[in-house]
Design a protein around this motif. Structure first.
Motif: not given
Length: 428
Positions: A158-159, A162
């Motif tokens: 998810w980093s 993002v």
């Protein structure tokens, strides 16, 4: 690229091949599409129908090696491997694991993001000219998890999303049930991908592009490409299985999971594997979800389509010639019924096809090392539909000799062989 009056031959008429052909026509080229002729055998027909904006996480990662035994042991899991195929798969699998080092993952993700950023921009003009805007369905797309903790465990994935600018909304409890009332109670959390689009009928879109190609004066030839006719350092024709030779001023190889065979005929060894994928079409599911969805742990997607509900996904390694294992498709129905209680499967139709996958989750977009007028455009894995128009524009740019607006160095052939390859790329 040459002074020849022969057309540019595009081998393969899936989304990458058609995207290449349409952009070549925009550049003023006479184009021939060469394809075996059965669109239902290809991943462009059987995919989940997602224009997957925001999918910037490669398949390999630090977690893969420790997860493999669990995946392989689970009959409903996302991965299956036929043991007799393991010796042939091993070199590809070792490359795949090496691509999962975090430094590599970050580099690959940045290259994926560069392609994803262009999805809508490169598709929209083609879709408008083909007059098929109604085939696109707006998001959001829901990524499903058992709980918030299961989502938080994704961590570095998810980093990466993002970092790429991924727009999303977190859903749980009443907000999730309001968004998708059909979901089972076992699904406690979801992430809505806000920018993703789905295609209501991939075959209808493919057919509309073929119609546009013909309306522009393009010619289609039914045949299986097997090799090339050389004239010095260039290729002057494509040989077919029936002995026919199609003259060519340039060639784009976009033959999906069969592309490595043509690359080998030019002296380039590309570690391309087929990830065999399955889908099930439910013509009357009884319950139709409001949105396209995917179950992360199961490697599985549900897509509302014009003909019903499509269940798609999972990966099987067994090569290009092994017969289908229809238990993989039946498993998709089992998973779907666990996610949407009461789902009806009567009248279901099964399909199996071949995703053309390279171990680092990136395609090859480059010149052949021994023939500058042959362009490779293959190896898109799960992203062929998503990146088809963009790859087509880039491949056409290489044929036409015009600068691209994308750095092509991550997609070079030499990343595998260490050999010579050149791309025409401009600064981003």
């Amino acid at each position: 690229m040459t002074a020849s009056s022969a057309p540019v031959v595009v081998i393969g008429s899936g989304f990458v091949g058609l995207g290449s052909a349409l952009h070549l026509q925009r550049d003023g080229h006479d184009v021939v599409l060469l394809d075996p002729g059965d669109p239902t055998r290809a991943a462009s027909y059987g995919n989940a129908g997602h224009l997957a904006v925001g999918e910037v996480v490669p398949l390999s990662g630090p977690h893969v090696l420790r997860s493999l035994p669990r995946w392989l042991a689970d009959p409903l899991g996302p991965l299956a491997l036929r043991l007799r195929y393991l010796p042939r798969l091993t070199p590809w699998l070792l490359r795949f694991l090496r691509a999962g080092r975090m430094s590599e993952v970050e580099r690959i993700s940045a290259a994926m993001a560069a392609l994803c950023d262009r999805i809508a921009l490169d598709y929209q003009p083609l879709i408008e000219e083909a007059g098929i805007q109604d085939v696109l369905r707006p998001g959001p797309h829901l990524r499903l998890y058992a709980s918030r903790a299961a989502w938080e465990a994704e961590g570095w994935r998810w980093s990466l999303r993002v970092k790429s600018g991924f727009r999303h909304e977190l859903l749980e409890g009443e907000a999730l049930r309001a968004k998708e009332p059909a979901l089972a109670p076992s699904i406690g959390f979801a992430v809505a991908s806000l920018d993703r689009l789905t295609v209501g009928d991939p075959l209808r879109l493919l057919t509309a592009f073929r119609t546009l190609f013909r309306a522009r004066g393009g010619r289609e030839v039914t045949g299986t490409a097997t090799g090339f006719v050389h004239r010095g350092a260039l290729v002057s024709g494509v040989t077919c299985a029936d002995g026919h030779v199609e003259p060519a001023s340039a060639v784009v190889v976009a033959a999906g999971a069969w592309s490595h065979r043509l690359a080998r005929a030019l002296g380039d060894r590309v570690p391309l594997e087929t990830e065999r994928g399955y889908h099930v079409m439910l013509p009357e599911p009884g319950i139709m979800p409001r949105h396209s969805m995917s179950h992360v742990e199961r490697g599985f997607a549900l897509s509302p389509m014009e003909q019903g509900l499509r269940l798609a996904g999972t990966v099987e390694f067994a090569g290009l010639t092994a017969p289908p294992n229809w238990d993989r498709a039946r498993n998709l129905m089992t998973i779907a019924q666990s996610l949407i209680p009461g789902l009806k499967t009567e009248g279901h139709r099964f399909w199996m096809g071949h995703r053309p996958s390279l171990p680092d989750s990136l395609p090859v977009i480059d010149r052949a090392s021994s023939a500058r007028n042959v362009i490779y455009a293959f190896g898109h894995g799960h992203m062929g539909l998503s990146w088809g128009a963009t790859t087509g524009r880039l491949a056409a740019g290489l044929v036409s000799g015009r600068p691209t607006n994308l750095d092509l160095s991550p997609f070079r052939l030499s990343r595998f062989s260490g050999g010579r390859s050149e791309t025409a790329s401009a600064s981003p």
